[in-house]
Design a protein around this motif. Sequence first.
Motif, PDB file in Angstrom:
ATOM      1  N   MET A  39       0.676  -1.239  -0.185  1.00 14.68           N
ATOM      2  CA  MET A  39      -0.005  -0.081   0.131  1.00 14.68           C
ATOM      3  C   MET A  39       0.940   1.236  -0.079  1.00 14.68           C
ATOM      4  N   ASN A  40       0.232   2.045  -0.789  1.00  8.84           N
ATOM      5  CA  ASN A  40       1.164   3.647  -0.856  1.00  8.84           C
ATOM      6  C   ASN A  40       0.838   4.251   0.539  1.00  8.84           C
ATOM      7  N   ASN A  41       1.922   5.109   0.806  1.00 10.73           N
ATOM      8  CA  ASN A  41       1.635   5.926   2.027  1.00 10.73           C
ATOM      9  C   ASN A  41       0.775   7.163   1.545  1.00 10.73           C
ATOM     10  N   PHE A  42      -0.067   7.531   2.490  1.00  9.72           N
ATOM     11  CA  PHE A  42      -1.054   8.664   2.460  1.00  9.72           C
ATOM     12  C   PHE A  42      -1.486   9.364   3.716  1.00  9.72           C
ATOM     13  N   VAL A  43      -1.951  10.496   3.425  1.00 11.93           N
ATOM     14  CA  VAL A  43      -2.503  11.035   4.636  1.00 11.93           C
ATOM     15  C   VAL A  43      -3.960  11.517   4.191  1.00 11.93           C
TER      16      VAL A  43
END
Length: 66
Positions: free
Chosen positions: A1-5
């Motif tokens: 999974m990609n990092n995100f905010v």
Amino acid sequence: MNNFVYNIPTKVYFGKDQLGHLGEELAKYGKRVLITYGGGSIKKSGLYDKVVAAIKAEGIELFEIG
């Protein structure tokens, strides 16, 4: 999974006649708005007409799904 905010700021107005802030708040986010509602009590209570008037007073284009 990609990092995100994931950020969901929320402003809630409490008290009498706070619907008057609706148009100015919506205008900060664009020129079009989609409103959705359910069984129709929003229309029976008169709230629908007040919401639509506040939106249109700001010149915002209104789309709806009832």
